[in-house]
Design an enzyme around this catalytic site. Structure first.
Site, PDB file in Angstrom:
ATOM      1  N   HIS A 219      22.615  24.384  -4.289  1.00  0.00           N
ATOM      2  CA  HIS A 219      23.751  23.467  -4.271  1.00  0.00           C
ATOM      3  C   HIS A 219      23.325  22.076  -4.701  1.00  0.00           C
ATOM      4  O   HIS A 219      22.143  21.777  -4.865  1.00  0.00           O
ATOM      5  CB  HIS A 219      24.411  23.442  -2.884  1.00  0.00           C
ATOM      6  CG  HIS A 219      23.540  22.940  -1.776  1.00  0.00           C
ATOM      7  ND1 HIS A 219      23.242  21.607  -1.586  1.00  0.00           N
ATOM      8  CD2 HIS A 219      22.914  23.603  -0.764  1.00  0.00           C
ATOM      9  CE1 HIS A 219      22.487  21.463  -0.520  1.00  0.00           C
ATOM     10  NE2 HIS A 219      22.254  22.662  -0.001  1.00  0.00           N
ATOM     11  N   CYS A 235      17.452  25.372   1.601  1.00  0.00           N
ATOM     12  CA  CYS A 235      18.254  25.577   0.398  1.00  0.00           C
ATOM     13  C   CYS A 235      17.591  24.911  -0.809  1.00  0.00           C
ATOM     14  O   CYS A 235      16.673  24.101  -0.672  1.00  0.00           O
ATOM     15  CB  CYS A 235      19.655  25.010   0.589  1.00  0.00           C
ATOM     16  SG  CYS A 235      20.693  25.988   1.686  1.00  0.00           S
TER      17      CYS A 235
END
Length: 260
Positions: A219, A235
């Site tokens: 992301h 992440c």
């Protein structure tokens, strides 16, 4: 609930998301995976037209195969084993469920799914009428040591980007994962940037006191200086420009290999 750029995807928040701008296209769309002209013009991405989505009849193991679910199906934990989990034709986030085919044992296909632990496959018989087999030539490869993510088409590198990876103590898990959903980051605030590619993987090393979900994702971020560093909770963070290439190019079910 407000979320920070460094946290993992909270499943409860994503489940309520109404998919709009970046809703996943139908798996039957022959343009699936084709980068838009706007994306091509605004980035360094160079490739030929994406491979049309077609049925595959080859019998051997194919790391580029996708299994599109027409409706719910029961999956086994081992080839030929008893049913272990039931999955529907949509993910918990509302996307069409497209699973990467990572192995084949006789008539059984090994699928990469978020319902199984990291690096453990779910198995289904190849002739199951709930599945439609398709293919993609795209794959993603993450080098944690180099802090890079590489997009390949047919094994050839077509785009490479710098990414933030998990910081010490919350290291990004390694192994074989797949893209489950493509979501708009704007629905969560600027800390996710433009886009979210949710992955099948789970973070086993959550930060102390963390109460959100454990799903991994690629992301954006509102802290661009963190890109290229070991700064996340697991992440992978990238620039909006690079994420738009991925959003326009890789189909759901694309395999993601993460290594050191």
């Amino acid at each position: 609930m407000r979320v920070r750029a460094s946290i993992l995807l909270p499943a409860t928040a994503l489940a309520a998301l109404a998919l709009t701008q970046f809703a996943a296209p139908s798996p039957d769309d022959e343009a699936l995976g084709a980068p838009s002209q706007a994306v091509l013009a605004s980035s360094s991405f160079k490739t030929k037209a994406a491979l049309p989505v077609v049925a595959t009849r080859r019998a051997g193991p194919r790391p580029d195969r996708l299994a599109v679910l027409r409706h719910g199906v029961a999956l086994a934990a081992t080839p030929g084993g008893p049913r272990a989990i039931q999955v529907g034709a949509e993910t918990e986030f509302g996307s069409p469920r497209v699973l990467a085919v990572a192995a084949q044992r006789g008539d059984w296909l090994g699928l990469v799914t978020s319902e199984r632990p990291n690096n453990e496959l779910a198995w289904v018989r190849r002739g199951n009428l709930s599945l439609t087999l398709r293919r993609t030539r795209f794959s993603l490869h993450v080098d944690l040591s180099a802090h890079t993510l590489t997009l390949r088409r047919g094994g050839r590198r077509v785009h490479r980007m710098s990414v933030a990876v998990g910081r010490p103590g919350s290291d990004t898990p390694t192994g074989r994962f797949a893209v489950t959903d493509k979501l708009p980051g704007s629905r969560f605030g600027p800390y996710y940037g433009c886009c979210i590619l949710a992955l099948t993987g789970h973070q086993p090393n959550l930060p102390s006191g963390w109460t959100g979900g454990d799903r991994l994702a690629i992301h954006g971020t509102d802290a661009p200086s963190s890109i290229g560093a070991a700064s996340s909770a697991g992440c992978l963070r990238a620039s909006d420009e690079d994420l738009r290439v991925l959003m326009a190019t890789v189909p759901l079910g694309t395999q993601v290999s993460i290594h050191r």
